[in-house]
Write an enzyme that holds these catalytic residues in place. Structure first.
Site, PDB file in Angstrom:
ATOM      1  CG  ASN A   9      -1.883   1.112   1.297  1.00 49.62           C
ATOM      2  OD1 ASN A   9      -1.587   2.196   0.819  1.00 49.62           O
ATOM      3  ND2 ASN A   9      -3.038   0.872   1.888  1.00 49.62           N
ATOM      4  CG  ASP A  68      -4.062  -6.097   9.602  1.00 47.81           C
ATOM      5  OD1 ASP A  68      -4.230  -5.599   8.473  1.00 47.81           O
ATOM      6  OD2 ASP A  68      -4.790  -7.003  10.049  1.00 47.81           O
ATOM      7  CG  PHE A 148      -5.519   5.291   2.290  1.00 44.64           C
ATOM      8  CD1 PHE A 148      -4.665   6.107   3.005  1.00 44.64           C
ATOM      9  CD2 PHE A 148      -5.700   3.972   2.722  1.00 44.64           C
ATOM     10  CE1 PHE A 148      -3.995   5.629   4.132  1.00 44.64           C
ATOM     11  CE2 PHE A 148      -5.033   3.482   3.835  1.00 44.64           C
ATOM     12  CZ  PHE A 148      -4.186   4.316   4.542  1.00 44.64           C
ATOM     13  N   GLY A 149      -8.923   4.859   1.828  1.00 39.25           N
ATOM     14  CA  GLY A 149      -9.788   4.012   2.655  1.00 39.25           C
ATOM     15  C   GLY A 149     -10.988   4.753   3.217  1.00 39.25           C
ATOM     16  CG  ASP A 151      -8.155   8.726   5.441  1.00 39.83           C
ATOM     17  OD1 ASP A 151      -8.214   8.198   6.567  1.00 39.83           O
ATOM     18  OD2 ASP A 151      -7.097   8.881   4.814  1.00 39.83           O
ATOM     19  CE  LYS A 171      -4.791   9.026   7.891  1.00 39.54           C
ATOM     20  NZ  LYS A 171      -4.915   8.115   6.752  1.00 39.54           N
ATOM     21  NE  ARG A 177      -1.063   2.940   8.467  1.00 37.48           N
ATOM     22  CZ  ARG A 177      -2.183   3.526   8.052  1.00 37.48           C
ATOM     23  NH1 ARG A 177      -2.208   4.806   7.792  1.00 37.48           N
ATOM     24  NH2 ARG A 177      -3.282   2.836   7.893  1.00 37.48           N
TER      25      ARG A 177
HETATM   26  P1  IMP Z   1      -5.175  -3.037   5.957  1.00 41.81           P
HETATM   27  O1  IMP Z   1      -4.422  -2.702   7.190  1.00 41.81           O
HETATM   28  O2  IMP Z   1      -4.385  -2.707   4.724  1.00 41.81           O
HETATM   29  O3  IMP Z   1      -5.719  -4.428   5.963  1.00 41.81           O
HETATM   30  O4  IMP Z   1      -6.369  -2.012   5.902  1.00 41.81           O
HETATM   31  C1  IMP Z   1      -7.657  -2.318   6.311  1.00 41.81           C
HETATM   32  C2  IMP Z   1      -8.647  -1.357   5.721  1.00 41.81           C
HETATM   33  O5  IMP Z   1      -8.659  -0.157   6.481  1.00 41.81           O
HETATM   34  C3  IMP Z   1      -8.431  -0.952   4.265  1.00 41.81           C
HETATM   35  O6  IMP Z   1      -9.690  -0.866   3.662  1.00 41.81           O
HETATM   36  C4  IMP Z   1      -7.808   0.391   4.360  1.00 41.81           C
HETATM   37  O7  IMP Z   1      -8.139   1.188   3.248  1.00 41.81           O
HETATM   38  C5  IMP Z   1      -8.416   0.927   5.627  1.00 41.81           C
HETATM   39  N1  IMP Z   1      -7.473   1.815   6.293  1.00 41.81           N
HETATM   40  C6  IMP Z   1      -6.272   1.489   6.829  1.00 41.81           C
HETATM   41  N2  IMP Z   1      -5.680   2.588   7.328  1.00 41.81           N
HETATM   42  C7  IMP Z   1      -6.528   3.614   7.081  1.00 41.81           C
HETATM   43  C8  IMP Z   1      -6.452   5.010   7.348  1.00 41.81           C
HETATM   44  O8  IMP Z   1      -5.486   5.550   7.887  1.00 41.81           O
HETATM   45  N3  IMP Z   1      -7.511   5.740   6.959  1.00 41.81           N
HETATM   46  C9  IMP Z   1      -8.602   5.199   6.349  1.00 41.81           C
HETATM   47  N4  IMP Z   1      -8.712   3.921   6.065  1.00 41.81           N
HETATM   48  C10 IMP Z   1      -7.673   3.127   6.433  1.00 41.81           C
END
Ligand code: IMP
Length: 195
Positions: A9, A68, A148-149, A151, A171, A177
């Site tokens: 990512n 994760d 992303f995700g 947010d 952020k 994170r």
């Molecule tokens: P993973 O840790 O890559 O498995 O992420 C899990 C899910 O949470 C994914 O859909 C990511 O897009 C979302 N995600 C992880 N970190 C963030 C963030 O900082 N902001 C928004 N979504 C997040």
């Protein structure tokens, strides 16, 4: 010091690099010549993070870390949690995931939620974990286009805008994170001082 970051990512790599001082260099999987989709087969963030770092440690023999992250919505009993990436299906679409969360929260008054990150570090063959939590709430509709995700629908406590309406630096003053990474950096600095 070099560490392989076990993720594909690019957004996460960008966030991590923006938090680093001069002492640490992050190598991406691509830069390490590794092209795999790392499995996330477990029921907890802790186990999935460990799985990812262990797989990469076995492949590279290099110090490495993975993370994760899950969005935990209180009114949904902590969902999507460990299923956050594929909440609306295996296509792993952020837009679809957002629609599903908003739909499920439609009639709920409690919109509190939190992001939780677990980092698994493998250094000299030994594993350590660091956690970072960011409490906040889920908006009625997506706002903003950064990040992303999830947010666009998440506002951290202490802010009045979503993560997607903030630049990276802002952020990082709130983010799960960044908080987990702070623990990792503090540990690595202590190790560096002892050697
Ligand atoms: P993973 O840790 O890559 O498995 O992420 C899990 C899910 O949470 C994914 O859909 C990511 O897009 C979302 N995600 C992880 N970190 C963030 C963030 O900082 N902001 C928004 N979504 C997040």
């Amino acid at each position: 010091m070099q560490l392989v970051f076990a993720t594909n990512n690019e957004n996460k790599v960008k966030e991590m690099r923006s938090l680093l001082g001069n002492h640490f260099e992050i190598i991406t999987l691509q830069e390490a010549g590794i092209d795999i989709d790392i499995p996330e087969p477990h029921d907890t963030l802790e186990e999935n993070a460990r799985e990812k770092s262990s797989v990469i440690y076995k492949m590279t023999g290099q110090d490495c870390f993975s993370e994760d992250t899950g969005l935990e919505v209180m009114a949904l009993g902590g969902a999507p949690g460990v299923l956050s990436a594929r909440y609306a299906g295996e296509q792993k679409s952020a837009a679809d995931n957002i629609v599903k969360v908003l739909q499920e929260l439609k009639d709920k008054t409690d919109r509190s939620a939190r992001f939780r990150t677990v980092i698994s570090l493998i250094i000299d063959g030994k594993e350590l974990q660091f956690e970072g939590v960011c409490p906040g709430r889920i908006l009625e509709q997506p706002q903003g286009s950064e990040g992303f995700g999830y947010d666009p629908i998440f506002v951290p406590d202490g802010a009045d805008r979503s993560f997607a309406e903030m630049g990276l630096a802002e952020k990082n003053t709130y983010s799960h994170r960044a908080r987990a990474f702070e623990g990792l950096i503090t540990y690595l600095k202590e190790q560096g001082e002892q050697h």
